[in-house]
Design a protein around this motif. Structure first.
Motif, short mmCIF file in Angstrom:
data_model
loop_
_atom_site.label_atom_id
_atom_site.label_comp_id
_atom_site.label_asym_id
_atom_site.label_seq_id
_atom_site.Cartn_x
_atom_site.Cartn_y
_atom_site.Cartn_z
N ASN A 35 -11.98 9.63 3.45
CA ASN A 35 -11.34 9.80 2.16
C ASN A 35 -10.98 11.27 1.92
O ASN A 35 -11.71 12.16 2.34
CB ASN A 35 -12.28 9.34 1.03
N GLN A 91 -3.16 15.79 4.09
CA GLN A 91 -3.92 14.86 4.93
C GLN A 91 -4.17 15.39 6.33
O GLN A 91 -5.32 15.42 6.80
CB GLN A 91 -3.22 13.51 5.00
N LYS A 138 -9.31 9.44 -1.94
CA LYS A 138 -8.55 8.25 -1.56
C LYS A 138 -8.64 8.04 -0.05
O LYS A 138 -8.69 9.00 0.72
CB LYS A 138 -7.07 8.41 -1.96
N SER A 139 -8.65 6.78 0.35
CA SER A 139 -8.76 6.46 1.77
C SER A 139 -7.59 7.06 2.53
O SER A 139 -6.46 7.10 2.04
CB SER A 139 -8.80 4.95 1.98
N ARG A 184 -1.68 11.21 2.12
CA ARG A 184 -2.43 11.94 1.09
C ARG A 184 -2.09 13.42 1.12
O ARG A 184 -1.64 13.95 2.15
CB ARG A 184 -3.94 11.76 1.28
N PRO A 235 -15.64 7.30 4.26
CA PRO A 235 -14.72 6.22 3.87
C PRO A 235 -15.31 5.26 2.85
O PRO A 235 -14.57 4.68 2.06
CB PRO A 235 -14.42 5.51 5.19
N GLU A 262 -16.91 6.73 -3.11
CA GLU A 262 -15.94 6.54 -4.19
C GLU A 262 -15.16 7.82 -4.45
O GLU A 262 -14.38 7.89 -5.39
CB GLU A 262 -16.66 6.09 -5.47
#
Length: 358
Positions: free
Chosen positions: A214, A265, A236-237, A262, A230, A233
């Motif tokens: 994430n 990323q 984001k994945s 993302r 992963p 919470e």
């Protein structure tokens, strides 16, 4: 829908609860993605407001400045798919209306509903905090100034996705709301194809690999993203696939294929596995992370940094289905001059070392 960059400044510490009849001004707006699971709004906004801490967001919510679907909410409100979140403050916002500016664009494809642009490094894609002019979208507004139906200030048209200021490469711009909706769904459903070329520190034992983790704001540095488990919470994945293109011993040229898209990323994922992008100052890539301690090697690296003074990352390919014709559209962008020069310098360095060993 993409949000504008925004920072909750120290002025929030001086705000009081909103009084009856007090006029409020919209400063920031975001529509929550359809795939979003319920999440506290302070946590959600901490990931989306680039420079704003969770505590500052809670202060804004307690003061009645954060609204969802037109009504103020507290910091424990849980956002849901489709929610429209607005930040309403008691002062007018800075005028960041997008105006047309005559800035050169490298357009690789254009038709009535979309255009594909090859962005140079150093160009911000969208006006935001500290960059209200001189952006890619200002250039697009100038290019489409005679197209009456295109309003650069309408979030239903324009950029479908983004790349960082100091990343070069391909972007798609939608001219119509239908085109943006269609392309946005393709990105959300992961049916687009995007690959990047990156020069990263270190050698790989394997030829290819997969990074999953994430991505969310780094709590120690709001300008940087961090990788979290992963199953957490946080963030984001995100999934990045990579394969080795060329090895230079101390650095490696890799191809990265995005399964998700993302913020930062590739930069965050590569740092996470111990291979920061070469010359990426934000993620530690401007340190000499591999190689010898000799003065000549240090001078070589400094010369490399001068050749390519930004993260060595290029959005090389972009593929999607045309929203009107249904035809597969695939585009390729050659490496820009700074990355070509950098890679050539490494090739010469390795070749020279090999000759010295013979």
């Amino acid at each position: 829908m993409m949000e504008n960059d925004f920072e909750l400044t120290d002025n929030l510490d001086e705000l009081c609860d909103i009084g009856d009849g007090q006029q409020l001004y919209e400063h920031w707006k975001l529509q929550v993605d359809q795939g979003q699971t319920p999440l506290r709004i302070d946590k959600f906004l901490a990931e989306h407001m680039q420079h704003s801490s969770r505590n500052r967001i809670q202060t804004a919510a307690d003061a009645g400045f954060i609204h969802v679907n037109g009504k103020p909410v507290k910091s424990n409100y849980k956002v849901r798919a489709g929610d429209v979140i607005t930040l309403m403050l008691d002062r007018p916002r800075h005028d960041n209306t997008i105006v047309a500016e005559d800035i050169p664009l490298n357009i690789v494809y254009e038709d009535d509903v979309l255009m594909v642009v090859d962005k140079p490094a150093g160009l911000v894609v969208h006006p935001g905090a500290g960059n209200f002019h001189g952006t890619l979208i200002n250039a697009v507004a100038w290019h489409l100034r005679d197209m009456q139906s295109f309003d650069p200030n309408d979030p239903e048209v324009g950029l479908v996705h983004r790349i960082d200021k100091d990343t070069s490469g391909l972007l798609v711009v939608a001219k119509t709301p239908d085109a943006k909706t269609n392309l946005g769904k393709q990105f959300f459903n992961k049916t687009t194809h995007r690959s990047y070329n990156a020069l990263v520190w270190g050698n790989f034992t394997e030829e290819e690999g997969r990074i999953e983790g994430n991505i969310g704001r780094d709590p120690k540095d709001r300008l940087r993203m961090a990788v979290f488990p992963p199953d957490s919470e946080i963030g984001k994945s995100a999934v990045t696939h990579y394969r080795v293109l060329e090895r230079f011993g101390y650095v490696t040229l890799v191809e990265c294929i995005l399964e998700t898209g993302r913020t930062h990323q590739i930069r965050a994922h590569m740092k996470h596995i111990g291979h920061p992008l070469f010359a990426d100052e934000r993620y530690g890539g401007t340190e000499i992370l591999r190689g010898t301690r000799s003065a000549s090697y240090k001078a070589f690296i400094q010369n490399c940094f001068k050749l390519c003074g930004r993260q060595a990352l290029h959005a090389r390919t972009l593929g999607f289905v045309h929203p009107l014709t249904g035809q597969q559209m695939d585009f390729n962008s050659e490496l820009p001059a700074d990355m070509e020069a950098l890679i050539s310098k490494w090739r010469a360095f390795i070749a020279g070392n090999s000759q010295n060993e013979q």
